[in-house]
Each structure stands twice: as C-alpha cells, then as structure tokens.
Scaffold this motif. Structure first.
Motif, mmCIF file in Angstrom:
data_model
loop_
_atom_site.group_PDB
_atom_site.id
_atom_site.type_symbol
_atom_site.label_atom_id
_atom_site.label_comp_id
_atom_site.label_asym_id
_atom_site.label_seq_id
_atom_site.Cartn_x
_atom_site.Cartn_y
_atom_site.Cartn_z
ATOM 1 N N ASP A 62 -50.810 -20.003 -29.773
ATOM 2 C CA ASP A 62 -51.137 -18.590 -29.972
ATOM 3 C C ASP A 62 -50.041 -17.691 -29.406
ATOM 4 N N ALA A 63 -49.492 -18.056 -28.246
ATOM 5 C CA ALA A 63 -48.417 -17.256 -27.655
ATOM 6 C C ALA A 63 -47.235 -17.160 -28.618
ATOM 7 N N ASN A 64 -46.888 -18.279 -29.231
ATOM 8 C CA ASN A 64 -45.786 -18.282 -30.191
ATOM 9 C C ASN A 64 -46.094 -17.410 -31.405
ATOM 10 N N GLN A 65 -47.329 -17.463 -31.874
ATOM 11 C CA GLN A 65 -47.725 -16.631 -33.018
ATOM 12 C C GLN A 65 -47.564 -15.152 -32.673
ATOM 13 N N ASP A 107 -37.620 -18.481 -36.928
ATOM 14 C CA ASP A 107 -37.628 -19.812 -37.541
ATOM 15 C C ASP A 107 -37.828 -20.897 -36.490
ATOM 16 N N GLY A 108 -37.148 -20.766 -35.356
ATOM 17 C CA GLY A 108 -37.287 -21.748 -34.282
ATOM 18 C C GLY A 108 -38.702 -21.801 -33.727
ATOM 19 N N THR A 109 -39.310 -20.636 -33.565
ATOM 20 C CA THR A 109 -40.680 -20.589 -33.038
ATOM 21 C C THR A 109 -41.665 -21.179 -34.041
ATOM 22 N N LYS A 110 -41.439 -20.915 -35.318
ATOM 23 C CA LYS A 110 -42.304 -21.522 -36.348
ATOM 24 C C LYS A 110 -42.183 -23.040 -36.324
ATOM 25 N N ASP A 111 -40.962 -23.543 -36.158
ATOM 26 C CA ASP A 111 -40.771 -24.995 -36.052
ATOM 27 C C ASP A 111 -41.496 -25.546 -34.821
ATOM 28 N N GLY A 112 -41.402 -24.825 -33.701
ATOM 29 C CA GLY A 112 -42.113 -25.244 -32.495
ATOM 30 C C GLY A 112 -43.613 -25.307 -32.715
ATOM 31 N N ASN A 113 -44.144 -24.317 -33.419
ATOM 32 C CA ASN A 113 -45.582 -24.316 -33.679
ATOM 33 C C ASN A 113 -45.991 -25.443 -34.629
ATOM 34 N N LYS A 114 -45.106 -25.817 -35.544
ATOM 35 C CA LYS A 114 -45.400 -26.984 -36.393
ATOM 36 C C LYS A 114 -45.524 -28.229 -35.528
#
Length: 168
Positions: A21-24, A51-58
C-alpha cells in the motif's frame, strides 16, 4: 477491528501488505510531482521511479500469493503522512524559482524512497528469519534497486539542481 498479530509469519505478511500500500500511495503522489518538475532529467527520474515501484509491488504481490495471502486493504498511515507532506511542500508552496521547487521535490521524493527502503529491509529480515530465503533475496533486490534510485536523485541534486537553486 483488526485481528491480533500472533507470530513473526503474521507480522511478515502484515508488513508486506503495508509496504504494498505504501508503494501504491507513493506512486500516486510521484505521478503528481512529475508535472511540477522543471528539470527534464528529474522528470525522467521520477517516471523511472514509478516503473521501479510497480516492479517492486509485483514482487510483493507474488510473495504474498506464494503464502496464500492477498495484498490486503490496509492503508499505510506512515506513507499517507509522507505523501501529504510531499504534495503540500511541492504542489502547494509558492516558489520564486523552478530550481528551488526541484530541490524541494527531490527532498520530498527521497523521504518517500527512504520509507520504502526501510520497509524492504524489514520484510527482508523477517523473510530470512522465517527461512523464506528465495523471497528474502527478492526483497533485498527490491531494496537495492530503491537505494540505487535514491542515489540517482542525490546525484541529480548535487550535479546541478542544488547549485541552480542556490543561485536563484
């Protein structure tokens, strides 16, 4: 009402969900900050960070799935405060010079990044203690990538943005 967290595994899952959630939240704010940046390199760095944060959330979602858990519906209150501060200080402040706004933007962005770095470090340590070594390695990679991104913002600040803001 939330349920009690009874052991390290439950805490690990809760912290992964919180970090997700923090990343979102961070990404939603960074999207808003892109338009406020005047330096093209800063705009590019912000876009790359999303993009990096989206990859982290994946990766986080994959780890949660591997434990039979979803991303949850909790709101990370720590990041909520940091995103409010970033929006206040970058989007609502008056600046006499764009380079000063860019310097403030980096300052606020790095607060978001440092929160994520801390979150990744915490869940990495929990994963190691729980023997979830493959996922610990994945989380370490996410942490390292976030740290590299943070360093890139420091270099942008030191190379030109802070100098330009000082001259303003």
């Amino acid at each position: 009402m939330t349920m009690a967290i009874n052991n390290l595994k439950e805490l690990y899952i809760a912290e992964l969900q919180d970090l997700y959630d923090a990343n979102q939240q961070a990404n939603a704010t960074v999207e808003k900050l892109i338009d406020a940046a005047s330096c093209p390199d800063l705009k590019d760095a912000l876009k790359n960070s999303i993009d990096g944060t989206k990859d982290g959330n994946k990766q986080i979602k994959s780890i949660l799935d591997s434990h039979g858990e979803g991303v949850g519906d909790e709101t990370c209150l720590g990041m909520k405060g940091l995103t409010k501060e970033a929006e206040k200080h970058v989007l609502k402040e008056e600046f006499g010079d764009d380079s000063v706004r860019d310097a403030m933007l980096i300052s606020q962005y790095q607060r978001l990044a440092h929160y994520a770095i801390t979150g990744y470090g915490t869940v990495e340590a929990f994963a190691k203690r729980l023997g979830d070594l493959e996922n610990a390695q994945t989380l370490e990679q996410c942490k390292e990538q976030t740290m590299e991104g943070d360093l890139h913002f420091t270099k942008l600040a030191q190379a030109s943005i802070n100098k330009d803001a000082m001259a303003a």
